[in-house]
Design an enzyme around this catalytic site. Structure first.
Site, mmCIF file in Angstrom:
data_model
loop_
_atom_site.group_PDB
_atom_site.id
_atom_site.type_symbol
_atom_site.label_atom_id
_atom_site.label_comp_id
_atom_site.label_asym_id
_atom_site.label_seq_id
_atom_site.Cartn_x
_atom_site.Cartn_y
_atom_site.Cartn_z
ATOM 1 N N GLU A 58 -9.857 7.077 3.438
ATOM 2 C CA GLU A 58 -10.777 6.130 4.059
ATOM 3 C C GLU A 58 -9.974 4.893 4.425
ATOM 4 O O GLU A 58 -8.948 4.610 3.793
ATOM 5 C CB GLU A 58 -11.894 5.743 3.082
ATOM 6 C CG GLU A 58 -11.545 4.657 2.057
ATOM 7 C CD GLU A 58 -10.430 5.031 1.075
ATOM 8 O OE1 GLU A 58 -10.231 6.240 0.837
ATOM 9 O OE2 GLU A 58 -9.771 4.114 0.562
ATOM 10 N N LYS A 99 0.812 -1.229 0.000
ATOM 11 C CA LYS A 99 0.000 0.000 0.000
ATOM 12 C C LYS A 99 0.845 1.280 0.000
ATOM 13 O O LYS A 99 0.428 2.294 -0.550
ATOM 14 C CB LYS A 99 -0.945 -0.001 1.207
ATOM 15 C CG LYS A 99 -2.113 -0.952 1.004
ATOM 16 C CD LYS A 99 -3.220 -0.670 1.986
ATOM 17 C CE LYS A 99 -4.469 -1.449 1.638
ATOM 18 N NZ LYS A 99 -4.361 -2.889 1.995
ATOM 19 N N SER A 148 1.544 -9.815 -1.052
ATOM 20 C CA SER A 148 1.202 -8.388 -0.882
ATOM 21 C C SER A 148 1.554 -7.811 0.482
ATOM 22 O O SER A 148 1.789 -6.613 0.609
ATOM 23 C CB SER A 148 -0.283 -8.169 -1.174
ATOM 24 O OG SER A 148 -1.087 -9.005 -0.363
HETATM 25 C C1 PLP Z 1 -5.182 -3.885 1.516
HETATM 26 C C2 PLP Z 1 -4.501 -5.152 1.223
HETATM 27 C C3 PLP Z 1 -4.888 -5.980 0.142
HETATM 28 C C4 PLP Z 1 -6.078 -5.696 -0.721
HETATM 29 O O1 PLP Z 1 -6.025 -4.518 -1.468
HETATM 30 P P1 PLP Z 1 -5.777 -4.502 -3.026
HETATM 31 O O2 PLP Z 1 -6.077 -3.097 -3.422
HETATM 32 O O3 PLP Z 1 -6.727 -5.475 -3.661
HETATM 33 O O4 PLP Z 1 -4.377 -4.885 -3.263
HETATM 34 C C5 PLP Z 1 -4.141 -7.121 -0.116
HETATM 35 N N1 PLP Z 1 -3.095 -7.464 0.657
HETATM 36 C C6 PLP Z 1 -2.703 -6.713 1.712
HETATM 37 C C7 PLP Z 1 -1.542 -7.160 2.513
HETATM 38 C C8 PLP Z 1 -3.383 -5.537 2.033
HETATM 39 O O5 PLP Z 1 -2.979 -4.801 3.075
#
Ligand code: PLP
Length: 391
Positions: free
Chosen positions: A111, A89, A376
């Protein structure tokens, strides 16, 4: 070029900017300037410098040997979990804060659902000495106390959203309402959602993920292209970043993984592509989970980052055109995948990322198939859940 939005922000039939007239000047200002800013040398220098020295990029591309052995393929993990603040993020918030500064904005609003985007936003506001207001559902404030504490410590003001189900969609509504009343603020959106130009802007800022993947794969395998890329999808930003530079290379298989919650047909799910229909949410035409009256159906997933009732317009288009294959994983499958990765690779993934890992056993993999799973985020924030279900 097929997967770039047109001048009005449409990917096929999806996208656009469905906004109240009062927001038009703000959105128009951004739309008129974002590409020029992002492509400017000044922005690129500052953005790349912060990504390198503050975020810790490039994130490693790690050949997961034991995972590869287990699933009979060549599996790499793109380690977004190693970024500052623990997920992808921050790539977006760093980029947008530079854009906001360029536009002369001094106050940032955002948000947040689970608080991850709120923390990433509060972080860059602290870094840049900008005022930060984060809207968060009252229910989420109770559920996500550590992230609320982080945001406060970082100097942000956390405003509870008390309408509706008191979760993410209500926080977003509150943020939009505030933005209308305070048009001098910059609204820092956390995924590839919202009115044009946000989906395209956020995708461009997350595209650093696949930009690095190309270089790293070339170094490690001799080829820039993998056979398959897997990423989880909440709003779709980490997937958009991991797919971005491969969208037009149709021989690269793209797999988007949604949260099935207790099961796609259980009534407790967040598998938007399976359950959603075309509609407008947060200023964008896309697919979303709605009832027969067009009211948003509250999504459910064990992972807070994936229970968004829509997906960004790019993903709606990838689904419609079948450019990406949409799969899903239940809470249980994601938990099992998280425990497995921890045991065999010594990496505790975020619950969201565990959904991407959870489709590996459902695939027909080949030994020499090069698969990149976009990891992610890291699992520190999910420890309470992991401990609760650990046998
Ligand atoms: C917020 C988040 C997501 C989901 O958000 P996307 O916009 O779909 O990437 C996925 N993995 C993690 C670790 C997150 O913090």
């Amino acid at each position: 070029m097929k997967f770039q939005p047109d001048n009005n922000g449409y990917y096929g039939q999806f996208g656009g900017a469905f906004i109240p007239e009062l927001l038009y000047p703000n959105v128009k200002e951004l739309e008129d300037n974002y590409i020029q800013i992002i492509e400017s040398e000044e922005f690129q220098t500052a953005y790349k410098d912060l990504l390198k020295h503050y975020v810790g990029r490039p994130s490693p591309l790690y050949l997961a040997k034991r995972l590869s052995e287990k699933y009979g393929a060549t599996i790499y993990l793109k380690r977004e979990d190693l970024n500052h603040t623990g997920a992808h993020k921050v790539n977006n918030t760093i980029g947008q804060i530079l854009i906001a500064k360029h536009l002369g904005k001094t106050k940032i609003i955002a948000e947040t659902g689970a608080g991850q985007h709120g923390v990433a936003t509060a972080t860059v506001c602290a870094l840049m000495d900008l005022e930060c207001v984060v809207f968060m559902g009252e229910t989420d404030i109770k559920r996500q106390a550590p992230n609320v504490a982080r945001m406060k410590m970082l100097g942000a003001k956390v405003v509870p959203a008390t309408s509706g189900s008191k979760t993410l969609k209500d926080a977003t509504n509150e943020a939009i309402r505030y933005w209308i009343q305070h048009p001098d603020t910059y609204y820092l959106i956390g995924s590839v959602v919202g009115p044009h130009p946000y989906p395209d802007m956020v995708a461009r800022l997350q595209a650093v993920i696949s930009e690095e993947m190309k270089v790293q794969l070339k170094e490690q395998t001799g080829k820039e292209n993998p056979d398959t890329i897997i990423a989880c999808v909440g709003g779709g930003s980490n997937a958009a970043g991991a797919f971005y530079h491969y969208l037009d290379d149709e021989e690269v298989e793209l797999i988007a993984v949604e949260a099935a919650g207790l099961g796609v047909d259980s009534g407790e799910s967040a598998a938007t592509s399976q359950l959603g229909e075309v509609g407008v949410i947060h200023g964008s035409k896309t697919i979303l989970m709605q009832d027969e009256y067009g009211q948003i159906v509250e999504p459910y997933s064990i992972s807070a980052g994936l229970d968004y009732p829509g997906v960004g317009p790019l993903h709606a288009y990838l689904h419609e055109t079948k450019r990406a294959k949409f799969m899903n994983a239940t809470d249980k499958e994601a938990l099992d995948a998280a425990y497995e990765l921890t045991k065999i690779e010594g990496i505790i993934p975020a619950l969201e990322s565990a959904h991407a890992l959870a489709v590996l056993p459902k695939m027909d993999l080949q030994k020499d198939q090069v698969v990149v799973v976009n990891l992610s985020g890291r699992g520190d924030k999910d420890l309470e859940t992991y401990i609760k279900y650990l046998e």
